[in-house]
Design a protein around this motif. Structure first.
Motif, PDB file in Angstrom:
ATOM      1  N   ALA A  29       0.828  -1.206   0.000  1.00  0.00           N
ATOM      2  CA  ALA A  29       0.000   0.000   0.000  1.00  0.00           C
ATOM      3  C   ALA A  29       0.870   1.267   0.000  1.00  0.00           C
ATOM      4  O   ALA A  29       0.676   2.149  -0.833  1.00  0.00           O
ATOM      5  N   PRO A  30       1.860   1.374   0.922  1.00  0.00           N
ATOM      6  CA  PRO A  30       2.703   2.567   0.860  1.00  0.00           C
ATOM      7  C   PRO A  30       3.547   2.619  -0.414  1.00  0.00           C
ATOM      8  O   PRO A  30       3.798   3.701  -0.955  1.00  0.00           O
ATOM      9  N   LEU A  31       3.988   1.464  -0.903  1.00  0.00           N
ATOM     10  CA  LEU A  31       4.771   1.456  -2.144  1.00  0.00           C
ATOM     11  C   LEU A  31       3.924   1.961  -3.307  1.00  0.00           C
ATOM     12  O   LEU A  31       4.398   2.741  -4.135  1.00  0.00           O
ATOM     13  N   ALA A  32       2.654   1.543  -3.372  1.00  0.00           N
ATOM     14  CA  ALA A  32       1.761   2.030  -4.428  1.00  0.00           C
ATOM     15  C   ALA A  32       1.625   3.544  -4.350  1.00  0.00           C
ATOM     16  O   ALA A  32       1.654   4.235  -5.378  1.00  0.00           O
ATOM     17  N   ALA A  33       1.514   4.078  -3.128  1.00  0.00           N
ATOM     18  CA  ALA A  33       1.394   5.530  -2.960  1.00  0.00           C
ATOM     19  C   ALA A  33       2.659   6.240  -3.435  1.00  0.00           C
ATOM     20  O   ALA A  33       2.587   7.247  -4.145  1.00  0.00           O
ATOM     21  N   ARG A  37       0.773   4.556  -8.105  1.00  0.00           N
ATOM     22  CA  ARG A  37       0.055   3.496  -8.824  1.00  0.00           C
ATOM     23  C   ARG A  37      -1.055   2.947  -7.949  1.00  0.00           C
ATOM     24  O   ARG A  37      -0.974   2.970  -6.726  1.00  0.00           O
ATOM     25  N   ASP A  38      -2.080   2.429  -8.601  1.00  0.00           N
ATOM     26  CA  ASP A  38      -3.168   1.775  -7.871  1.00  0.00           C
ATOM     27  C   ASP A  38      -2.740   0.396  -7.412  1.00  0.00           C
ATOM     28  O   ASP A  38      -1.900  -0.241  -8.049  1.00  0.00           O
ATOM     29  N   LEU A  39      -3.351  -0.064  -6.318  1.00  0.00           N
ATOM     30  CA  LEU A  39      -3.197  -1.460  -5.914  1.00  0.00           C
ATOM     31  C   LEU A  39      -4.152  -2.291  -6.763  1.00  0.00           C
ATOM     32  O   LEU A  39      -5.312  -1.920  -6.927  1.00  0.00           O
ATOM     33  N   ILE A  40      -3.650  -3.388  -7.298  1.00  0.00           N
ATOM     34  CA  ILE A  40      -4.469  -4.281  -8.111  1.00  0.00           C
ATOM     35  C   ILE A  40      -4.351  -5.701  -7.569  1.00  0.00           C
ATOM     36  O   ILE A  40      -3.402  -6.016  -6.854  1.00  0.00           O
ATOM     37  N   ILE A  41      -5.313  -6.530  -7.908  1.00  0.00           N
ATOM     38  CA  ILE A  41      -5.216  -7.960  -7.587  1.00  0.00           C
ATOM     39  C   ILE A  41      -4.463  -8.614  -8.728  1.00  0.00           C
ATOM     40  O   ILE A  41      -4.845  -8.478  -9.891  1.00  0.00           O
ATOM     41  N   ARG A  73      -4.825 -10.322   0.612  1.00  0.00           N
ATOM     42  CA  ARG A  73      -3.939  -9.157   0.675  1.00  0.00           C
ATOM     43  C   ARG A  73      -2.589  -9.460   0.022  1.00  0.00           C
ATOM     44  O   ARG A  73      -1.942  -8.587  -0.544  1.00  0.00           O
ATOM     45  N   MET A  74      -2.178 -10.727   0.061  1.00  0.00           N
ATOM     46  CA  MET A  74      -0.898 -11.098  -0.549  1.00  0.00           C
ATOM     47  C   MET A  74      -0.934 -11.026  -2.079  1.00  0.00           C
ATOM     48  O   MET A  74       0.109 -11.018  -2.723  1.00  0.00           O
ATOM     49  N   ALA A  75      -2.129 -10.978  -2.653  1.00  0.00           N
ATOM     50  CA  ALA A  75      -2.252 -10.888  -4.115  1.00  0.00           C
ATOM     51  C   ALA A  75      -2.427  -9.451  -4.588  1.00  0.00           C
ATOM     52  O   ALA A  75      -2.483  -9.194  -5.789  1.00  0.00           O
ATOM     53  N   ARG A  76      -2.502  -8.494  -3.663  1.00  0.00           N
ATOM     54  CA  ARG A  76      -2.652  -7.077  -4.031  1.00  0.00           C
ATOM     55  C   ARG A  76      -1.274  -6.430  -4.142  1.00  0.00           C
ATOM     56  O   ARG A  76      -0.521  -6.396  -3.168  1.00  0.00           O
ATOM     57  N   ILE A  77      -0.978  -5.915  -5.333  1.00  0.00           N
ATOM     58  CA  ILE A  77       0.323  -5.287  -5.576  1.00  0.00           C
ATOM     59  C   ILE A  77       0.117  -3.981  -6.332  1.00  0.00           C
ATOM     60  O   ILE A  77      -0.923  -3.783  -6.961  1.00  0.00           O
ATOM     61  N   PRO A  78       1.092  -3.079  -6.293  1.00  0.00           N
ATOM     62  CA  PRO A  78       0.994  -1.892  -7.126  1.00  0.00           C
ATOM     63  C   PRO A  78       0.972  -2.281  -8.609  1.00  0.00           C
ATOM     64  O   PRO A  78       1.634  -3.229  -9.027  1.00  0.00           O
ATOM     65  N   ALA A  79       0.188  -1.551  -9.382  1.00  0.00           N
ATOM     66  CA  ALA A  79       0.024  -1.836 -10.810  1.00  0.00           C
ATOM     67  C   ALA A  79       1.355  -1.708 -11.554  1.00  0.00           C
ATOM     68  O   ALA A  79       2.295  -1.080 -11.073  1.00  0.00           O
ATOM     69  N   GLU A  80       1.402  -2.303 -12.709  1.00  0.00           N
ATOM     70  CA  GLU A  80       2.523  -2.223 -13.643  1.00  0.00           C
ATOM     71  C   GLU A  80       3.842  -2.779 -13.113  1.00  0.00           C
ATOM     72  O   GLU A  80       4.880  -2.124 -13.226  1.00  0.00           O
TER      73      GLU A  80
END
Length: 128
Positions: A29-33, A37-41, A73-80
């Protein structure tokens, strides 16, 4: 004799740990910020987690075959991501991002999992 060709190395940053299912495991979540980038599944990881949870339930290691919010939650990562690493020893995957000419490797902290991803994927593909 010939001259050695100098190829500049891409700077590499490594982060490990915090990719698991607990409430304290939240680096994406902080890395996406930071990356904007958005968090995606990540569907491949979600499917792998669902299969692992089902097998663990069938083996009597888990009470329920349902994927928990912590597992998801383990499958949610920042996009791209530049690359998503397979973790053959656990649920949390590793992810590579390329940002401003640098490579950021975000890896699980469990030693067996970290070593597996590093020796099987990172070392031969990105360091050797």
């Amino acid at each position: 004799g010939g001259r050695a060709l100098h190829v500049p190395e891409v700077p590499r940053l490594f982060s490990r740990g915090g990719l698991g299912p607990t409430l304290y495991d939240r680096p994406f979540a902080p890395l996406a910020a930071v990356l904007g980038r958005d968090l995606i599944i990540w569907d491949e990881t979600r499917g792998r987690i669902e299969r692992l949870v089902r097998r663990m339930h069938e083996a009597g290691l888990l009470e329920s075959p349902d994927v928990t919010e912590g597992n998801l939650r383990m499958a949610r990562i920042p996009a791209e991501p530049a690359h998503v690493f397979k973790n053959r020893r656990g649920m949390a995957h590793g992810v590579l991002y390329e940002v401003d000419g640098k490579r950021l490797f975000v890896l699980p902290g469990v030693p067996l999992e970290l070593k597996g991803i590093f020796t099987e994927e990172i070392e031969p593909e990105f360091i050797a």
